[in-house]
Design an enzyme around this catalytic site. Structure first.
Site, PDB file in Angstrom:
ATOM      1  N   GLY A 154      -8.469   0.558   7.870  1.00 45.83           N
ATOM      2  CA  GLY A 154      -9.153  -0.286   6.897  1.00 45.83           C
ATOM      3  C   GLY A 154      -9.443   0.422   5.596  1.00 45.83           C
ATOM      4  N   ASN A 155     -10.354  -0.189   4.812  1.00 40.95           N
ATOM      5  CA  ASN A 155     -10.610   0.246   3.442  1.00 40.95           C
ATOM      6  C   ASN A 155      -9.260   0.281   2.691  1.00 40.95           C
ATOM      7  OD1 ASN A 155     -11.547   2.901   1.396  1.00 40.95           O
ATOM      8  ND2 ASN A 155     -12.623   0.982   1.461  1.00 40.95           N
TER       9      ASN A 155
ATOM     10  N   HIS B 280      -6.035   0.109   0.480  1.00 39.73           N
ATOM     11  CA  HIS B 280      -5.682   0.348  -0.916  1.00 39.73           C
ATOM     12  C   HIS B 280      -4.202  -0.002  -1.086  1.00 39.73           C
ATOM     13  CE1 HIS B 280      -3.927   3.969   0.707  1.00 39.73           C
ATOM     14  NE2 HIS B 280      -5.114   4.405   1.130  1.00 39.73           N
TER      15      HIS B 280
ATOM     16  N   GLY C 245      -1.626   1.703  -1.179  1.00 44.81           N
ATOM     17  CA  GLY C 245      -0.736   2.379  -0.232  1.00 44.81           C
ATOM     18  C   GLY C 245      -0.575   1.551   1.031  1.00 44.81           C
ATOM     19  N   HIS C 246      -1.698   1.079   1.584  1.00 42.30           N
ATOM     20  CA  HIS C 246      -1.618   0.247   2.789  1.00 42.30           C
ATOM     21  C   HIS C 246      -0.837  -1.037   2.501  1.00 42.30           C
ATOM     22  CE1 HIS C 246      -5.590   2.334   3.699  1.00 42.30           C
ATOM     23  NE2 HIS C 246      -4.879   2.608   4.762  1.00 42.30           N
TER      24      HIS C 246
ATOM     25  N   ASP D  73       0.658  10.990   5.724  1.00 42.47           N
ATOM     26  CA  ASP D  73       0.246  11.640   6.973  1.00 42.47           C
ATOM     27  C   ASP D  73       1.511  12.097   7.695  1.00 42.47           C
ATOM     28  OD1 ASP D  73      -2.739  11.127   7.021  1.00 42.47           O
ATOM     29  OD2 ASP D  73      -1.962   9.137   6.662  1.00 42.47           O
TER      30      ASP D  73
ATOM     31  N   LEU E 113      -2.766   8.182  -2.740  1.00 44.17           N
ATOM     32  CA  LEU E 113      -3.831   7.223  -2.428  1.00 44.17           C
ATOM     33  C   LEU E 113      -4.351   7.476  -1.020  1.00 44.17           C
ATOM     34  CD1 LEU E 113      -2.590   3.819  -3.919  1.00 44.17           C
ATOM     35  CD2 LEU E 113      -3.807   5.706  -5.017  1.00 44.17           C
ATOM     36  N   SER E 114      -5.663   7.433  -0.874  1.00 49.04           N
ATOM     37  CA  SER E 114      -6.296   7.665   0.425  1.00 49.04           C
ATOM     38  C   SER E 114      -7.674   7.025   0.397  1.00 49.04           C
ATOM     39  CB  SER E 114      -6.461   9.180   0.635  1.00 49.04           C
ATOM     40  OG  SER E 114      -7.418   9.421   1.650  1.00 49.04           O
TER      41      SER E 114
ATOM     42  N   ARG F 148     -10.183   8.205   1.588  1.00 48.90           N
ATOM     43  CA  ARG F 148     -11.196   9.256   1.380  1.00 48.90           C
ATOM     44  C   ARG F 148     -11.353   9.626  -0.102  1.00 48.90           C
ATOM     45  NH1 ARG F 148      -9.300  11.049   6.821  1.00 48.90           N
ATOM     46  NH2 ARG F 148     -11.124  10.902   8.174  1.00 48.90           N
TER      47      ARG F 148
HETATM   48  O1  PAF Z   1      -3.366   6.777   9.637  1.00 45.54           O
HETATM   49  C1  PAF Z   1      -4.324   6.099  10.087  1.00 45.54           C
HETATM   50  O2  PAF Z   1      -4.930   5.291   9.378  1.00 45.54           O
HETATM   51  C2  PAF Z   1      -4.758   6.306  11.526  1.00 45.54           C
HETATM   52  O3  PAF Z   1      -4.592   7.622  11.928  1.00 45.54           O
HETATM   53  C3  PAF Z   1      -4.068   5.343  12.508  1.00 45.54           C
HETATM   54  C4  PAF Z   1      -2.568   5.557  12.554  1.00 45.54           C
HETATM   55  C5  PAF Z   1      -4.352   3.901  12.103  1.00 45.54           C
HETATM   56  C6  PAF Z   1      -4.612   5.564  13.916  1.00 45.54           C
HETATM   57  O4  PAF Z   1      -5.994   5.342  13.972  1.00 45.54           O
END
Ligand code: PAF
Length: 281
Positions: free
Chosen positions: A27-28, A30, A32-33, A148, A182-183, A185
């Site tokens: 969640g949260n 951005h 990137g997601h 990641d 983007l993160s 955090r």
């Molecule tokens: O990258 C993430 O946001 C988390 O590590 C994931 C893959 C959703 C697992 O909780």
């Protein structure tokens, strides 16, 4: 977009679907997601996203309690983009109805190095929840970001080990205009820290440029970059050149022969820990 909180509702929504494409998140959301979801849509239909802040992957002194939980705003963003068909946002009891006694332990030579060394248990937590999420969603395709990098490798390795019928697709890291990856955090950074944060990526780019120009002394390059960051107030956990295929250190011969490599780094700026990486060759 349907928002479901239980596995039963999720399965009801997905019954009979054979090309499910999945993006797990905490969640949260951005940009990137949101671009992971766009890529997911190119590889399958319907797209399922999940939002679950997985306690199991946080260490005792990490930010589980203060990790930003912004479900309503996340839903608005997903509704606007129209890429996701079902959002699965389970409560903790749904994912962990009892204390988790079976956990997926990645091999030490992949899950115990780099992030795994500085965040013991992190990849066990990630692998366990990703396997659970795969079991709930039963996707044919799942998309993970290259930001990641090690997580992506751990997930791919787990899928091979357990013969999971899920194709893992990697998405390039999405960056702000100044290069900062983007993160979620990033929102912890103060104004001053936010202005400093792109230096991490700038260091990775500097090393890559020198390697492409023929430098074959990675330790010197990475130590120089780490010293540069330290002098500017960063606390560097690691900054290192590794082989893309297994995250082991390359030999000088491999560097000369353009073996695919990746520079990986993690460093704290104040209380915020940032990670980044850059592929070379
Ligand atoms: O990258 C993430 O946001 C988390 O590590 C994931 C893959 C959703 C697992 O909780």
């Amino acid at each position: 977009m349907k928002v479901v909180h239980t596995i039963e509702e999720l399965r009801d929504q997905l019954r009979g679907q054979l090309r499910v494409s999945f993006v797990p998140t905490m969640g949260n959301l951005h940009q990137g997601h949101l671009s992971l979801m766009k890529l997911a849509r190119q590889h399958g239909d319907p797209v399922v996203a999940s939002i679950f802040v997985n306690r199991l992957q946080f260490g005792p002194n990490e930010d589980f309690d203060r990790y930003p939980r912004t479900l309503e705003v996340d839903i608005e963003k997903l509704e606007r983009e129209r890429d996701v068909y079902v959002l699965f946002a389970p409560h903790e009891k749904e994912m962990y109805p009892e204390p988790q006694s079976y956990q997926i332990l990645p091999p030490a030579d992949l899950g115990g190095i780099l992030e795994g060394e500085f965040r013991p248990g992190f990849f066990t937590g990630v692998s366990t929840v990703v396997l659970k999420l795969f079991s709930c969603v039963q996707p044919q395709v799942a998309v993970f970001g290259k930001k990641d990098y090690q997580q992506l490798m751990v997930v791919r390795h787990m899928c091979r080990q357990f013969q999971l019928p899920v194709k893992i697709i990697a998405h390039e890291t999405v960056r702000d205009t100044d290069g900062l990856a983007l993160s979620s955090r990033n929102r912890y950074l103060s104004e001053h820290e936010r202005a400093e944060a792109p230096q991490l990526y700038a260091c990775l780019q500097g090393i890559r440029t020198r390697l492409l120009a023929g430098a074959s002394n990675p330790d010197e390059l990475t130590q120089e970059a780490a010293a540069f960051l330290t002098a500017r107030g960063w606390d560097v956990d690691y900054l290192t050149l590794r082989r893309q295929r297994d995250l082991c250190a390359p030999s000088p011969e491999e560097i000369r022969s353009a073996e695919p490599l990746v520079i990986l780094s993690a460093a704290k700026l104040g209380a915020t820990r940032l990670i980044d990486n850059l592929e070379v060759f």
